[in-house]
Design a protein around this motif. Structure first.
Motif, PDB file in Angstrom:
ATOM      1  N   LYS A  11       0.832  -1.213   0.000  1.00 42.09           N
ATOM      2  CA  LYS A  11       0.000   0.000   0.000  1.00 42.09           C
ATOM      3  C   LYS A  11       0.864   1.259   0.000  1.00 42.09           C
ATOM      4  N   HIS A  12       1.996   1.228   0.693  1.00 40.84           N
ATOM      5  CA  HIS A  12       2.835   2.417   0.838  1.00 40.84           C
ATOM      6  C   HIS A  12       4.129   2.319   0.033  1.00 40.84           C
ATOM      7  N   SER A  14       4.856   3.283  -2.883  1.00 40.42           N
ATOM      8  CA  SER A  14       5.185   4.500  -3.632  1.00 40.42           C
ATOM      9  C   SER A  14       5.927   5.525  -2.778  1.00 40.42           C
ATOM     10  N   SER A  15       5.942   5.352  -1.463  1.00 39.41           N
ATOM     11  CA  SER A  15       6.661   6.271  -0.571  1.00 39.41           C
ATOM     12  C   SER A  15       8.169   6.069  -0.661  1.00 39.41           C
ATOM     13  N   PHE A  16       8.605   4.938  -1.202  1.00 41.07           N
ATOM     14  CA  PHE A  16      10.016   4.603  -1.276  1.00 41.07           C
ATOM     15  C   PHE A  16      10.596   4.981  -2.637  1.00 41.07           C
ATOM     16  N   SER A  17      11.918   5.170  -2.677  1.00 44.39           N
ATOM     17  CA  SER A  17      12.590   5.464  -3.944  1.00 44.39           C
ATOM     18  C   SER A  17      12.569   4.219  -4.824  1.00 44.39           C
ATOM     19  N   GLN A  20      14.919   1.596  -3.501  1.00 47.27           N
ATOM     20  CA  GLN A  20      14.361   0.954  -2.310  1.00 47.27           C
ATOM     21  C   GLN A  20      13.233   0.000  -2.694  1.00 47.27           C
ATOM     22  N   GLN A  21      12.416   0.394  -3.661  1.00 46.55           N
ATOM     23  CA  GLN A  21      11.321  -0.470  -4.111  1.00 46.55           C
ATOM     24  C   GLN A  21      11.865  -1.766  -4.696  1.00 46.55           C
TER      25      GLN A  21
END
Length: 83
Positions: A11-12, A14-17, A20-21
């Motif tokens: 869910k979150h 997209s908050s990571f680079s 990181q993803q």
């Protein structure tokens, strides 16, 4: 608990680079609780339709291969007798 952690991470995500993803998608959590790599293992009518279509495609490809083999044998049958 692991499935809940995976869902929260997804869910979150997209908050990571991007880097990181990529790392998170290679993590044991993602691999264990993430999406399946083999869609044929899924249940439901959609996957059964996909499986039937894949089987039809495989049957068509096999029949085409056998036709090529038969043509090859016909073309080379006379050459075999000359040996």
């Amino acid at each position: 608990v692991g499935k809940k952690m995976y869902n929260a991470l997804r869910k979150h995500l997209s908050s990571f680079s991007d880097k990181q993803q990529r790392g998170l998608k290679q993590s044991p959590l993602w691999k264990t609780f993430g999406p399946r790599e083999h869609p044929e293992e899924e249940d439901g009518p959609r996957s059964s339709k996909r499986k039937a279509r894949d089987e039809d495609d495989q049957a068509t490809k096999m029949e085409e291969m056998m036709a090529r083999c038969r043509n090859f044998v016909r073309e080379n049958a006379s050459g075999y007798e000359e040996r």
